[in-house]
Design an enzyme around this catalytic site. Structure first.
Site, PDB file in Angstrom:
ATOM      1  N   TYR A  51     -15.740  -7.984 -32.666  1.00  0.00           N
ATOM      2  CA  TYR A  51     -16.681  -8.192 -31.573  1.00  0.00           C
ATOM      3  C   TYR A  51     -17.430  -9.508 -31.738  1.00  0.00           C
ATOM      4  O   TYR A  51     -17.661  -9.954 -32.851  1.00  0.00           O
ATOM      5  CB  TYR A  51     -17.694  -7.047 -31.526  1.00  0.00           C
ATOM      6  CG  TYR A  51     -17.167  -5.733 -31.042  1.00  0.00           C
ATOM      7  CD1 TYR A  51     -15.885  -5.602 -30.524  1.00  0.00           C
ATOM      8  CD2 TYR A  51     -17.951  -4.578 -31.106  1.00  0.00           C
ATOM      9  CE1 TYR A  51     -15.405  -4.376 -30.091  1.00  0.00           C
ATOM     10  CE2 TYR A  51     -17.486  -3.358 -30.676  1.00  0.00           C
ATOM     11  CZ  TYR A  51     -16.208  -3.250 -30.174  1.00  0.00           C
ATOM     12  OH  TYR A  51     -15.743  -2.034 -29.750  1.00  0.00           O
ATOM     13  N   LEU A 235     -18.013   4.503 -18.577  1.00  0.00           N
ATOM     14  CA  LEU A 235     -18.247   4.043 -17.204  1.00  0.00           C
ATOM     15  C   LEU A 235     -17.087   3.191 -16.698  1.00  0.00           C
ATOM     16  O   LEU A 235     -17.200   2.547 -15.656  1.00  0.00           O
ATOM     17  CB  LEU A 235     -19.555   3.253 -17.119  1.00  0.00           C
ATOM     18  CG  LEU A 235     -20.825   4.069 -17.382  1.00  0.00           C
ATOM     19  CD1 LEU A 235     -22.056   3.168 -17.360  1.00  0.00           C
ATOM     20  CD2 LEU A 235     -20.969   5.187 -16.362  1.00  0.00           C
TER      21      LEU A 235
END
Length: 345
Positions: A51, A235
Site C-alpha cells: 500500500y 462498498l
C-alpha cells in the site's frame, strides 16, 4: 479462537482500512482517521506492505510509514490490533524484493521491513495477500488448472513453518489468509492439524452486496473451523454509496482516478448497484450504511474493513453499526440478489 477475536483479543466489528494513505490521503489525514476511529471504539487496523493503491515503486510502503509515525508520536501502539500483509507474486510487483514470493527468505525480509516502517516490535495478524500458486482471485471467473509441476509456488508447509518461526520470534502473533479459495483454506487447516503448526486465524476476501461468492464454500468453513471473514471492498469501491449513479465520476473518486478496478465495470454490476441504492432511499436509509450494515450482520464475519478518504465518510461508515435492517429491506436485498447474483466477484 472465535469469530470475534484475534489472539484472544476482541476485535471491533469495523476495521479501519488504510490503502488510500499515501496516495489519496496525506500523513496528517491518515493520523486524523486513526484518532477518530480510536475515539469511536475501533481497535483494529489493516494495512499491507504494497500500500497505497494503486501500487507503485515510488509509494510502496508509505501507508505503513504513516501508521508507524502515528505509533511513534502517540505512544499508543497497544490500543490497536494491527494487521498487515505480504505481497504475493505478480509481474507488476517486480520492484518489490525482485519479485515477491512466500519463501522463507522473502517472508522474513517482508516482515522485517514492515516492522521497521510500522515502528513496532510485533504485528498482531500477518496475512498472505493472495496465493502464491496460480488460482482464481481478483474477479477471475471460470477455472483453468495449472499443474503443480508447471508452477514454482512454495509448498504450503514450508510457508507455515516460516510463519511459525516468526511467531516464535515474537515478530508476528498470528497469521491469516487473503483472497483464498476453499481448497487453500482447508489445506492450511489440515496441514496445521497434521504437523502441529499454527493455524490461520482469518480470511480476508472481498464481500459486499455485489459479491457474495464467499457464501459458497468459504462461509461454511468459517463456521465449522472458526476462521472468520475480514470483508474487504464492502462498498464495492464506492458503487454502493450512490456517488457513481448515472455514470457520474466525481473528481477525486477512486474510479475517476484509477482505471485498474475492472471487476466493477460491467453493466450488471452498475444495474445491481443502482437497485441497491434505490432500495436504501425507498426506506430512508443512507445507501452506504445499508450496504455496510448488511455485511456487519453476517454471522461468519470477523470484521468489516472500511476505507474512507475523509472524516465525514469515516463517521458515516462507523455509524453503520447502529443501523438495523428491517424485514422489508432484507426482503428487497434478497430479491435483487436473486435477479443479479454476484455481478462483481
Amino acid at each position: 479462537m472465535s469469530l470475534t477475536d484475534i489472539n484472544g483479543q476482541a476485535v471491533s466489528r469495523i476495521c479501519l482500512g488504510t490503502m488510500t494513505w499515501g496516495e489519496q490521503n496525506t500523513e496528517q489525514e491518515a493520523h486524523a482517521q486513526i484518532d477518530y476511529a480510536l475515539e469511536h471504539g475501533i481497535n483494529f487496523m489493516d494495512a499491507a506492505e504494497m500500500y497505497p493503491v494503486p501500487p507503485r515503486a515510488e509509494t510502496q510502503g508509505r501507508t505503513e510509514q504513516y501508521i508507524g509515525s502515528w505509533f511513534a508520536n502517540s505512544g499508543r501502539r497497544e490500543d490497536w490490533i494491527l494487521a498487515t500483509k505480504a505481497t504475493g507474486p505478480r509481474e507488476e510487483f517486480d520492484f518489490l524484493r525482485g519479485g515477491p514470493r512466500f519463501t522463507r527468505e522473502h517472508l522474513i525480509e517482508a516482515v522485517d521491513n514492515s516492522l521497521q516502517r510500522l515502528q513496532t516490535e510485533y504485528i498482531d495478524l500477518y496475512q498472505l495477500h493472495w496465493p502464491e500458486r496460480v488460482t482464481n482471485c481478483f474477479g477471475v471467473r471460470g477455472y483453468t488448472h495449472h499443474n503443480d509441476s508447471d508452477s514454482s509456488w512454495t509448498p504450503l508447509e514450508e510457508v507455515m513453518r516460516t510463519l511459525e518461526s516468526l511467531i516464535q520470534q515474537g515478530k508476528i502473533r498470528s497469521y491469516g489468509l487473503s483472497n483464498e479459495t476453499p481448497w487453500g483454506v482447508m489445506t492450511f487447516l489440515q496441514t496445521a492439524e497434521r504437523e502441529g503448526l499454527p493455524r490461520p486465524q482469518s480470511i480476508q476476501n472481498p464481500y459486499s452486496l455485489l459479491n457474495r461468492t464467499f457464501e459458497v464454500g468459504l462461509a461454511e468453513i468459517s463456521h465449522r473451523e472458526d476462521i472468520g471473514l475480514l470483508a474487504y471492498s464492502p462498498l464495492a469501491m464506492g458503487l454502493l454509496t450512490g456517488k457513481y449513479r448515472d455514470g457520474a465520476l466525481p473528481e477525486g473518486s477512486r474510479l475517476a482516478l484509477f482505471k485498474r478496478f475492472a471487476r466493477y465495470a460491467s453493466k450488471p454490476t452498475w444495474d445491481a448497484a443502482e437497485r441497491y441504492v434505490s432500495l436504501a432511499e425507498e426506506h430512508d436509509l443512507n445507501p452506504a450504511q445499508m450496504a455496510l450494515a448488511f455485511v456487519n450482520t453476517r454471522p461468519f464475519l470477523l470484521s468489516n474493513i472500511i476505507g474512507a478518504t475523509s472524516l465525514a465518510q469515516l463517521e458515516d461508515n462507523i455509524r453503520s453499526l447502529d443501523v438495523v435492517l428491517s424485514e422489508e429491506v432484507r426482503a428487497g436485498i434478497k430479491a435483487i440478489h436473486r435477479d443479479i447474483p454476484d455481478p462483481a466477484p
